[in-house]
Design a protein around this motif. Structure first.
Motif, PDB file in Angstrom:
ATOM      1  N   GLN A 291      -7.681  -0.579  -1.750  1.00 32.00           N
ATOM      2  CA  GLN A 291      -8.269  -0.466  -0.411  1.00 32.00           C
ATOM      3  C   GLN A 291      -7.609   0.581   0.477  1.00 32.00           C
ATOM      4  OE1 GLN A 291     -10.459  -1.859  -1.560  1.00 32.00           O
ATOM      5  NE2 GLN A 291     -10.381  -4.047  -1.910  1.00 32.00           N
ATOM      6  N   THR A 292      -6.282   0.577   0.602  1.00 29.99           N
ATOM      7  CA  THR A 292      -5.574   1.567   1.412  1.00 29.99           C
ATOM      8  C   THR A 292      -4.088   1.495   1.084  1.00 29.99           C
ATOM      9  OG1 THR A 292      -5.013   2.265   3.669  1.00 29.99           O
ATOM     10  CG2 THR A 292      -5.300  -0.081   3.306  1.00 29.99           C
ATOM     11  N   VAL A 293      -3.369   2.588   1.362  1.00 34.98           N
ATOM     12  CA  VAL A 293      -1.906   2.554   1.238  1.00 34.98           C
ATOM     13  C   VAL A 293      -1.251   2.616   2.615  1.00 34.98           C
ATOM     14  CG1 VAL A 293      -1.994   3.612  -1.050  1.00 34.98           C
ATOM     15  CG2 VAL A 293      -1.631   5.063   0.962  1.00 34.98           C
ATOM     16  N   ASN A 294      -2.062   2.519   3.660  1.00 31.80           N
ATOM     17  CA  ASN A 294      -1.567   2.519   5.023  1.00 31.80           C
ATOM     18  C   ASN A 294      -1.061   1.109   5.361  1.00 31.80           C
ATOM     19  OD1 ASN A 294      -1.561   2.170   7.931  1.00 31.80           O
ATOM     20  ND2 ASN A 294      -2.668   4.111   8.073  1.00 31.80           N
ATOM     21  N   LEU A 295       0.239   0.966   5.577  1.00 30.55           N
ATOM     22  CA  LEU A 295       0.829  -0.349   5.794  1.00 30.55           C
ATOM     23  C   LEU A 295       0.325  -1.002   7.077  1.00 30.55           C
ATOM     24  CD1 LEU A 295       4.526   0.327   4.690  1.00 30.55           C
ATOM     25  CD2 LEU A 295       2.704  -0.802   3.391  1.00 30.55           C
ATOM     26  N   GLN A 296       0.110  -0.201   8.121  1.00 29.59           N
ATOM     27  CA  GLN A 296      -0.431  -0.748   9.368  1.00 29.59           C
ATOM     28  C   GLN A 296      -1.845  -1.277   9.158  1.00 29.59           C
ATOM     29  OE1 GLN A 296       0.310   2.786  11.994  1.00 29.59           O
ATOM     30  NE2 GLN A 296       1.204   1.258  13.366  1.00 29.59           N
ATOM     31  N   SER A 297      -2.597  -0.554   8.367  1.00 29.58           N
ATOM     32  CA  SER A 297      -3.960  -0.973   8.076  1.00 29.58           C
ATOM     33  C   SER A 297      -3.971  -2.283   7.281  1.00 29.58           C
ATOM     34  CB  SER A 297      -4.695   0.129   7.296  1.00 29.58           C
ATOM     35  OG  SER A 297      -6.041  -0.211   7.084  1.00 29.58           O
ATOM     36  N   LEU A 298      -3.111  -2.377   6.281  1.00 27.73           N
ATOM     37  CA  LEU A 298      -3.012  -3.606   5.493  1.00 27.73           C
ATOM     38  C   LEU A 298      -2.648  -4.792   6.374  1.00 27.73           C
ATOM     39  CD1 LEU A 298      -1.183  -2.287   2.296  1.00 27.73           C
ATOM     40  CD2 LEU A 298      -3.534  -3.125   2.417  1.00 27.73           C
ATOM     41  N   GLU A 299      -1.730  -4.570   7.279  1.00 24.15           N
ATOM     42  CA  GLU A 299      -1.323  -5.658   8.185  1.00 24.15           C
ATOM     43  C   GLU A 299      -2.470  -6.057   9.096  1.00 24.15           C
ATOM     44  OE1 GLU A 299       2.150  -6.695  11.505  1.00 24.15           O
ATOM     45  OE2 GLU A 299       2.117  -4.732  10.497  1.00 24.15           O
ATOM     46  N   SER A 300      -3.225  -5.081   9.583  1.00 26.52           N
ATOM     47  CA  SER A 300      -4.301  -5.367  10.532  1.00 26.52           C
ATOM     48  C   SER A 300      -5.435  -6.161   9.905  1.00 26.52           C
ATOM     49  CB  SER A 300      -4.849  -4.059  11.118  1.00 26.52           C
ATOM     50  OG  SER A 300      -5.620  -3.354  10.155  1.00 26.52           O
ATOM     51  N   ILE A 301      -5.601  -6.053   8.579  1.00 29.45           N
ATOM     52  CA  ILE A 301      -6.669  -6.803   7.903  1.00 29.45           C
ATOM     53  C   ILE A 301      -6.127  -8.043   7.195  1.00 29.45           C
ATOM     54  CG2 ILE A 301      -8.195  -4.811   7.642  1.00 29.45           C
ATOM     55  CD1 ILE A 301      -7.241  -4.588   4.719  1.00 29.45           C
ATOM     56  N   SER A 302      -4.858  -8.361   7.453  1.00 32.69           N
ATOM     57  CA  SER A 302      -4.206  -9.551   6.881  1.00 32.69           C
ATOM     58  C   SER A 302      -4.214  -9.527   5.356  1.00 32.69           C
ATOM     59  CB  SER A 302      -4.902 -10.829   7.376  1.00 32.69           C
ATOM     60  OG  SER A 302      -4.921 -10.884   8.780  1.00 32.69           O
ATOM     61  N   ARG A 303      -4.021  -8.342   4.802  1.00 35.77           N
ATOM     62  CA  ARG A 303      -3.990  -8.208   3.340  1.00 35.77           C
ATOM     63  C   ARG A 303      -2.539  -8.063   2.891  1.00 35.77           C
ATOM     64  NH1 ARG A 303      -7.571  -7.203  -0.733  1.00 35.77           N
ATOM     65  NH2 ARG A 303      -6.821  -6.048  -2.548  1.00 35.77           N
ATOM     66  N   LYS A 304      -2.086  -9.003   2.101  1.00 34.69           N
ATOM     67  CA  LYS A 304      -0.711  -9.002   1.619  1.00 34.69           C
ATOM     68  C   LYS A 304      -0.649  -8.306   0.263  1.00 34.69           C
ATOM     69  CE  LYS A 304       0.366 -13.323   4.022  1.00 34.69           C
ATOM     70  NZ  LYS A 304       0.813 -14.739   3.873  1.00 34.69           N
ATOM     71  N   THR A 305      -0.011  -7.147   0.241  1.00 38.31           N
ATOM     72  CA  THR A 305       0.077  -6.355  -0.982  1.00 38.31           C
ATOM     73  C   THR A 305       1.449  -5.711  -1.075  1.00 38.31           C
ATOM     74  OG1 THR A 305      -2.292  -5.824  -0.858  1.00 38.31           O
ATOM     75  CG2 THR A 305      -0.949  -4.462  -2.298  1.00 38.31           C
ATOM     76  N   ASP A 306       2.077  -5.851  -2.235  1.00 37.45           N
ATOM     77  CA  ASP A 306       3.312  -5.135  -2.535  1.00 37.45           C
ATOM     78  C   ASP A 306       2.895  -3.816  -3.191  1.00 37.45           C
ATOM     79  OD1 ASP A 306       5.636  -4.090  -3.663  1.00 37.45           O
ATOM     80  OD2 ASP A 306       6.472  -6.048  -4.140  1.00 37.45           O
ATOM     81  N   LEU A 307       2.796  -2.751  -2.376  1.00 33.02           N
ATOM     82  CA  LEU A 307       2.245  -1.495  -2.876  1.00 33.02           C
ATOM     83  C   LEU A 307       3.069  -0.904  -4.012  1.00 33.02           C
ATOM     84  CD1 LEU A 307       1.055   0.297   0.383  1.00 33.02           C
ATOM     85  CD2 LEU A 307      -0.377  -0.668  -1.427  1.00 33.02           C
ATOM     86  N   ASN A 308       4.384  -0.975  -3.911  1.00 36.66           N
ATOM     87  CA  ASN A 308       5.224  -0.417  -4.981  1.00 36.66           C
ATOM     88  C   ASN A 308       4.964  -1.122  -6.303  1.00 36.66           C
ATOM     89  OD1 ASN A 308       6.503   1.472  -3.315  1.00 36.66           O
ATOM     90  ND2 ASN A 308       8.066   0.011  -2.676  1.00 36.66           N
ATOM     91  N   LYS A 309       4.923  -2.435  -6.261  1.00 42.26           N
ATOM     92  CA  LYS A 309       4.643  -3.194  -7.486  1.00 42.26           C
ATOM     93  C   LYS A 309       3.215  -2.959  -7.959  1.00 42.26           C
ATOM     94  CE  LYS A 309       4.911  -7.803  -9.542  1.00 42.26           C
ATOM     95  NZ  LYS A 309       5.163  -9.252  -9.304  1.00 42.26           N
ATOM     96  N   LEU A 310       2.298  -2.891  -7.010  1.00 39.13           N
ATOM     97  CA  LEU A 310       0.892  -2.661  -7.347  1.00 39.13           C
ATOM     98  C   LEU A 310       0.721  -1.364  -8.127  1.00 39.13           C
ATOM     99  CD1 LEU A 310      -2.181  -3.159  -7.064  1.00 39.13           C
ATOM    100  CD2 LEU A 310      -2.054  -2.084  -4.818  1.00 39.13           C
ATOM    101  N   PHE A 311       1.259  -0.267  -7.608  1.00 40.86           N
ATOM    102  CA  PHE A 311       1.100   1.024  -8.276  1.00 40.86           C
ATOM    103  C   PHE A 311       1.822   1.036  -9.625  1.00 40.86           C
ATOM    104  CE2 PHE A 311      -0.813   2.332  -4.471  1.00 40.86           C
ATOM    105  CZ  PHE A 311      -1.361   3.590  -4.638  1.00 40.86           C
ATOM    106  N   TYR A 312       2.991   0.435  -9.673  1.00 39.72           N
ATOM    107  CA  TYR A 312       3.757   0.381 -10.920  1.00 39.72           C
ATOM    108  C   TYR A 312       2.991  -0.374 -11.996  1.00 39.72           C
ATOM    109  CZ  TYR A 312       7.531  -0.881 -14.161  1.00 39.72           C
ATOM    110  OH  TYR A 312       8.300  -1.073 -15.284  1.00 39.72           O
ATOM    111  N   GLN A 313       2.439  -1.537 -11.635  1.00 39.94           N
ATOM    112  CA  GLN A 313       1.747  -2.359 -12.628  1.00 39.94           C
ATOM    113  C   GLN A 313       0.400  -1.760 -13.028  1.00 39.94           C
ATOM    114  OE1 GLN A 313       3.972  -4.003 -13.823  1.00 39.94           O
ATOM    115  NE2 GLN A 313       4.018  -6.139 -13.149  1.00 39.94           N
ATOM    116  N   VAL A 314      -0.316  -1.175 -12.076  1.00 45.16           N
ATOM    117  CA  VAL A 314      -1.605  -0.548 -12.416  1.00 45.16           C
ATOM    118  C   VAL A 314      -1.379   0.625 -13.368  1.00 45.16           C
ATOM    119  CG1 VAL A 314      -3.564   0.760 -11.510  1.00 45.16           C
ATOM    120  CG2 VAL A 314      -2.770  -1.287 -10.309  1.00 45.16           C
ATOM    121  N   LYS A 315      -0.353   1.414 -13.108  1.00 48.72           N
ATOM    122  CA  LYS A 315      -0.051   2.535 -13.996  1.00 48.72           C
ATOM    123  C   LYS A 315       0.272   2.035 -15.397  1.00 48.72           C
ATOM    124  CE  LYS A 315       0.564   6.870 -14.884  1.00 48.72           C
ATOM    125  NZ  LYS A 315      -0.625   7.734 -15.011  1.00 48.72           N
TER     126      LYS A 315
END
Length: 582
Positions: A291-315
């Protein structure tokens, strides 16, 4: 009493799960119940005639953002023709403002808010017994008319025990799929997360179907050779233990069926990744919402995501090579302006997933973000699908630009037809992925290409001409890579206009000499063993390239590639190829 349950799907390959759930709960005491499926591409007059010819007493429509306006038109004409019939609506598009919808659609008589399996048969019994509307107050979550007014108790139906619902996956349903349609499946309902743009976040908790039931269904689908099962669980791996058990069962019982899951990439662990290594190639597809890598945006939509882990695991998932990975971005989220979206796009593009879907925020009925529209100054379409037009973060001009870029991403990236070419261009053009597609979009606009129909063949011609005009890369190399990509996706050696051969085609005598060698067939084309060379020749193509296209290095001599037009890679859908000596 005859009841029709009507689904209007967005595409022919799609099927409807909701309508068969409703049919499964109807006993003989409610009369004859029949399912009809159409698509939004069907002519409305034909759909109207089809429903009319059934002479029903009740017609129930399943309403979603993609079919709501279509269904409204059908209802108006149907009620004019058959004023005595009762029309019932259900589905997410009418569940969050049922009273308002009933006031809006004169032809509709009832709306069931929420899950209908428990109340749908009860309503049909009331109608069949010709009960008065004032007696319908005992049906929870039902909007209805009485004395010219609309009544609704503002409740929402949810089935607490999912296993109390009979299986919708009847022989009738599976037979109606045909050979190429997608079967939708749910092993759970609800989502533990609270993303503000999603209507699943409006209710807390996840409910699960019994695991034995899920496994029995999977075996049934595999035995019936269903082409694709698309799990509609909102976050399939929110319960990692349960997801592991289902995926392990799918892998152990792998057939020709493909399984598609929506997952959270940052929830994968080592145990799950080790299991997925064992999956047969092409058995599993994952759709991962970044959806986005903008941390402020993630917070504003109440989406909890560990981006570093997300990118590492998807790769890591992509590097496994046996699973098709589809990632999502959403343009228009709060706190994300045009420059921020560029960064999100570039970050996600560099994952090299098999597909990158660039979607646009929709302010769905019932979603938290729709209630926040004024806060973020959202201007959005007032008709379904309620897509945003502008906000305090994005202008309409910028939305238009992103829409145009989205079209090119679909055509050039998501089609899979330009894989080697795009890899080269992103490396050598000196542009970020977003800059490249934005510049290509400017070229399309300057040449009026958005204003006419473009074939898949012409995409190659347009791209090579664009590169010649820009003169930022080696045109000869780009030509060779485009030739390779075209022959990997099309079973013809008739190249698109402007894509040239640096060598004449190989003499057929040399190709037949290669095909008469049994060792060559055993090594490169074992599935064609026993066929005469003249018959094998019909299934292959050999092309010469000026450099080693498989290694991206310049060899001392030209390279021959044999394309096998019988077999495709089950993940990329590209024809298999082999570097050969000929």
């Amino acid at each position: 009493m005859k009841t029709l349950i009507v689904a209007v799907n967005s595409k022919f390959i799609h099927s409807s799960l909701a309508v068969y759930y409703l049919k499964s709960v109807c006993g003989e005491d409610v009369g004859d119940v029949k399912v009809l499926e159409y698509t939004i591409n069907d002519q409305k007059d034909q759909v109207l005639a089809s429903i009319y010819s059934e002479n029903p007493q009740v017609v129930a429509f399943s309403c979603y953002i993609w079919n709501y306006e279509y269904i409204k038109d059908i209802i108006a004409d149907l009620k004019a023709l058959m004023p005595q019939i009762k029309i019932l609506l259900g589905g997410p598009e009418v569940s969050y403002n049922s009273a308002e919808v009933l006031n809006e659609i004169d032809g509709a008589d009832y709306i069931i808010a929420g899950e209908g399996e428990e109340v749908f048969p009860l309503l049909l019994k009331h109608i069949s017994l010709a009960k008065k509307n004032e007696e319908f107050t005992d049906i929870k979550g039902l909007a209805f008319r009485k004395g010219g007014k609309v009544f609704f108790d503002n409740s929402y139906n949810m089935v607490s025990d999912l296993d109390s619902i009979p299986s919708p996956y009847s022989d009738e349903m599976i037979n109606n799929l045909g050979p190429n349609r997608i079967l939708y499946y749910e092993s759970s309902r609800g989502c533990p997360f609270s993303c503000s743009y999603c209507i699943s976040s409006t209710f807390e908790g996840v409910r699960y179907f019994n695991m034995d039931r899920v496994k029995d269904d999977i075996l049934k689908f595999v035995d019936r050779k269903v082409k694709q099962i698309k799990f509609v669980d909102r976050t399939f791996n929110c319960n990692n233990k349960r997801a592991y058990e289902i995926l392990e069962f799918v892998i152990q019982n792998a057939g020709d069926t493909n399984f598609h899951f929506e997952v959270a990439g940052d929830l994968f662990d080592e145990k799950m990744l080790n299991l997925l290594k064992k999956a047969p190639k092409g058995l599993i597809q994952f759709e991962i919402g970044i959806q986005t890598v903008n941390l402020q945006s993630l917070e504003s939509i109440s989406r909890k995501t560990d981006l570093n882990k997300l990118f590492y695991q998807v790769k890591r998932l992509i590097d496994l090579g046996n699973i098709h990975i589809h990632v999502d971005l959403i343009a228009g989220l709060p706190m994300e302006n045009y420059d921020s979206f560029k960064n999100s796009f570039n970050s996600v593009y560099h994952l090299n997933s098999h597909q990158l879907q660039l979607g646009f925020l929709k302010l769905l009925k019932g979603s938290k973000i729709r209630n926040e529209a004024r806060v973020f100054q959202y201007v959005y379409k007032k008709r379904a699908p309620y897509e945003i037009l502008s906000s305090m973060f994005l202008s309409y001009d910028e939305i238009i630009s992103l829409k145009e870029i989205e079209e090119l991403v679909e055509r050039y990236y998501n089609s899979g037809k330009f894989q080697r070419t795009l890899e080269y261009l992103m490396k050598e053009s000196g542009k970020t992925p977003f800059e490249f597609f934005a510049d290509l979009s400017s070229y399309w606009k300057a040449h009026g290409l958005y204003d006419r129909s473009i074939s898949s063949r012409e995409l190659y011609t347009i791209l090579i001409n664009y590169l010649r005009e820009k003169a930022t890369v080696d045109i000869h190399k780009a030509n060779e890579l485009m030739k390779f990509d075209f022959l990997s996706t099309e079973s013809t050696n008739n190249l698109p206009k402007e894509i040239s051969r640096c060598y004449s085609e190989i003499n057929n005598d040399r190709i037949f000499a290669f095909l008469r060698n049994d060792e060559n067939i055993k090594k490169y084309l074992p599935h064609l063993e026993g066929m005469l060379p003249k018959n094998i020749f019909k299934h292959i193509h050999v092309e010469l390239f000026s450099f080693d296209i498989t290694e991206d290095e310049l060899p001392p001599d030209k390279t021959a590639i044999l394309y096998d037009y019988n077999l495709k890679d089950k993940v990329t859908n590209l024809f298999l190829h082999h570097k050969i000596s000929i």
